[in-house]
Scaffold this active site. Structure first.
Site, mmCIF file in Angstrom:
data_model
loop_
_atom_site.group_PDB
_atom_site.id
_atom_site.type_symbol
_atom_site.label_atom_id
_atom_site.label_comp_id
_atom_site.label_asym_id
_atom_site.label_seq_id
_atom_site.Cartn_x
_atom_site.Cartn_y
_atom_site.Cartn_z
ATOM 1 N N TYR A 159 4.116 10.017 -11.273
ATOM 2 C CA TYR A 159 3.185 9.273 -10.406
ATOM 3 C C TYR A 159 2.278 8.402 -11.273
ATOM 4 O O TYR A 159 2.115 7.204 -11.008
ATOM 5 C CB TYR A 159 2.366 10.251 -9.554
ATOM 6 C CG TYR A 159 1.393 9.560 -8.623
ATOM 7 C CD1 TYR A 159 1.841 8.834 -7.516
ATOM 8 C CD2 TYR A 159 0.017 9.613 -8.854
ATOM 9 C CE1 TYR A 159 0.949 8.192 -6.668
ATOM 10 C CE2 TYR A 159 -0.875 8.977 -8.000
ATOM 11 C CZ TYR A 159 -0.407 8.271 -6.920
ATOM 12 O OH TYR A 159 -1.276 7.625 -6.070
ATOM 13 N N ASN A 185 0.809 -1.224 0.000
ATOM 14 C CA ASN A 185 0.000 0.000 0.000
ATOM 15 C C ASN A 185 0.842 1.274 0.000
ATOM 16 O O ASN A 185 0.404 2.294 -0.527
ATOM 17 C CB ASN A 185 -0.927 -0.020 1.233
ATOM 18 C CG ASN A 185 -1.484 1.347 1.534
ATOM 19 O OD1 ASN A 185 -2.366 1.838 0.837
ATOM 20 N ND2 ASN A 185 -0.948 1.996 2.571
ATOM 21 N N SER A 225 4.185 5.559 -12.730
ATOM 22 C CA SER A 225 4.553 4.535 -11.734
ATOM 23 C C SER A 225 3.366 3.623 -11.440
ATOM 24 O O SER A 225 3.523 2.417 -11.249
ATOM 25 C CB SER A 225 5.076 5.188 -10.449
ATOM 26 O OG SER A 225 4.025 5.819 -9.737
ATOM 27 N N LYS A 226 2.159 4.200 -11.420
ATOM 28 C CA LYS A 226 0.983 3.372 -11.121
ATOM 29 C C LYS A 226 0.610 2.518 -12.344
ATOM 30 O O LYS A 226 0.113 1.396 -12.179
ATOM 31 C CB LYS A 226 -0.190 4.248 -10.665
ATOM 32 C CG LYS A 226 0.057 4.917 -9.306
ATOM 33 C CD LYS A 226 0.254 3.916 -8.163
ATOM 34 C CE LYS A 226 0.297 4.587 -6.802
ATOM 35 N NZ LYS A 226 0.439 3.646 -5.681
ATOM 36 N N SER A 262 -3.721 3.171 -8.413
ATOM 37 C CA SER A 262 -4.476 4.435 -8.449
ATOM 38 C C SER A 262 -5.134 4.548 -9.814
ATOM 39 O O SER A 262 -4.601 4.025 -10.810
ATOM 40 C CB SER A 262 -3.521 5.615 -8.269
ATOM 41 O OG SER A 262 -4.190 6.827 -8.567
#
Ligand code: NDP
Length: 279
Positions: free
Chosen positions: A163, A94, A166-167, A149
């Site tokens: 970001y 997480n 990366s997700k 996400s």
């Protein structure tokens, strides 16, 4: 009636705050022994209190202060869980973060240090953890749930490109590792939250007042969150619990469940009344 995670050993990364804390509490309430972890000792202490409030036994909680972007931090997390509980049944990846550029750059100009930091926590640490837990998870025929996400989806966010990237990488990892590990009886799945009220924006350096304004703005704009409010950490924890519960989700392998109040279904084009435009 026995609790659904009775006797299971669960590692929840990023459980000093937000979604991770709510997830650790959910597992503990359902009978699991949990390792909670993060870098901030004081926040972890708050999480420990929240876990103890539902389990009543120090024997069921293992607290590890560590930075999981370092190899030694991951070793510490895995080894202390094995030392205290003797096995690992469930790994919840997480922990995650987004970063603003140190030099105030935006878009394509955001520096490579920011890219590196983002990928270290959102991607590399997950690979490291899965690799180091692999033999334990195979022994227990366990479960992995990654927290991704909706930012990893097909939409663009120019200011947080690394970001989002990366997700997306994490989503691909979920699929690839799932097909490898299911050969050994281990399931890998993921949840993709939309906007959830946590410490996430504070961790990016936004002060409390700014965070409040941001959530108020989101709440007032149904074209941002159709359901009308940011999600609560507990709402994401429930999805994580479902994916970690083989009795509930045994045939789900390598998938991501979106929990976003409808945010990802809204397309900019459809927020404009084209009927009016065409008059
Ligand atoms: P929080 O900032 O509240 O929690 C993030 C957690 O990650 C903290 O416990 C933090 O612990 C931990 N963490 C960060 N960096 C490290 C590190 N290097 N080593 C160890 N632990 C670390 O955010 P959320 O609860 O919102 O985030 C949880 C996940 O949900 C993340 O993966 C995030 O990307 C994802 N998510 C969140 C959304 C949101 O709107 N909140 C939306 C979509 C996805 P500490 O600071 O103590 O190190």
């Amino acid at each position: 009636m026995s609790k659904r995670f009775e006797g299971k050993v669960v590692i929840v990364t990023g459980s000093s705050q937000g979604i991770g804390r709510a997830t650790a509490v959910l597992f503990a309430r359902e009978g699991a022994k949990v390792t909670i972890t993060g870098r901030d000792e004081a926040s972890l202490e708050e999480s420990k209190k929240a876990v103890l409030a539902v389990t009543n036994s120090e024997n069921n909680v293992n607290v590890v202060v560590s930075d999981i972007t370092t190899s030694s931090g991951v070793d510490q997390l895995v080894n202390s869980t094995i030392d205290k509980f003797g096995k690992i049944d469930v790994l919840i990846n997480n922990a995650g973060a987004a970063f603003t550029d140190e030099n105030g750059k935006v878009g394509v100009e955001v520096g490579l240090e920011s890219y590196q930091k983002t990928f270290d926590i959102n991607v590399k640490s997950v690979i490291d953890l899965i690799q180091k837990c692999r033999s334990h998870l195979i022994a227990s025929k366990g479960e992995v749930v990654n927290v991704s996400s909706i930012a990893g989806g097909p939409h663009a966010n120019t200011n947080f490109a690394y970001y989002c990237m990366s997700k997306s990488a994490l989503d691909s990892m979920t699929r690839c590792f799932a097909i490898d590990l299911i050969n050994h009886g281990v399931r890998v799945n993921s949840v993709s939250p939309g906007i959830v009220a946590t410490h996430f924006l504070n961790a990016m350096g936004i002060p409390d007042e700014g965070v409040k304004k941001c959530y108020k703005y989101y709440t007032e704009h149904r074209d941002i969150i159709p359901s009308g409010a940011p999600g609560k950490p507990e709402e994401i924890a429930q999805v994580i619990g479902f994916l970690a519960d083989r009795n509930m989700s045994s045939y789900i392998v390598g998938q991501s469940i979106i929990a976003d109040g409808g945010t990802s279904l809204i397309m900019g084009m459809n927020t404009h009344d084209l009927g009016d435009v065409c008059k």
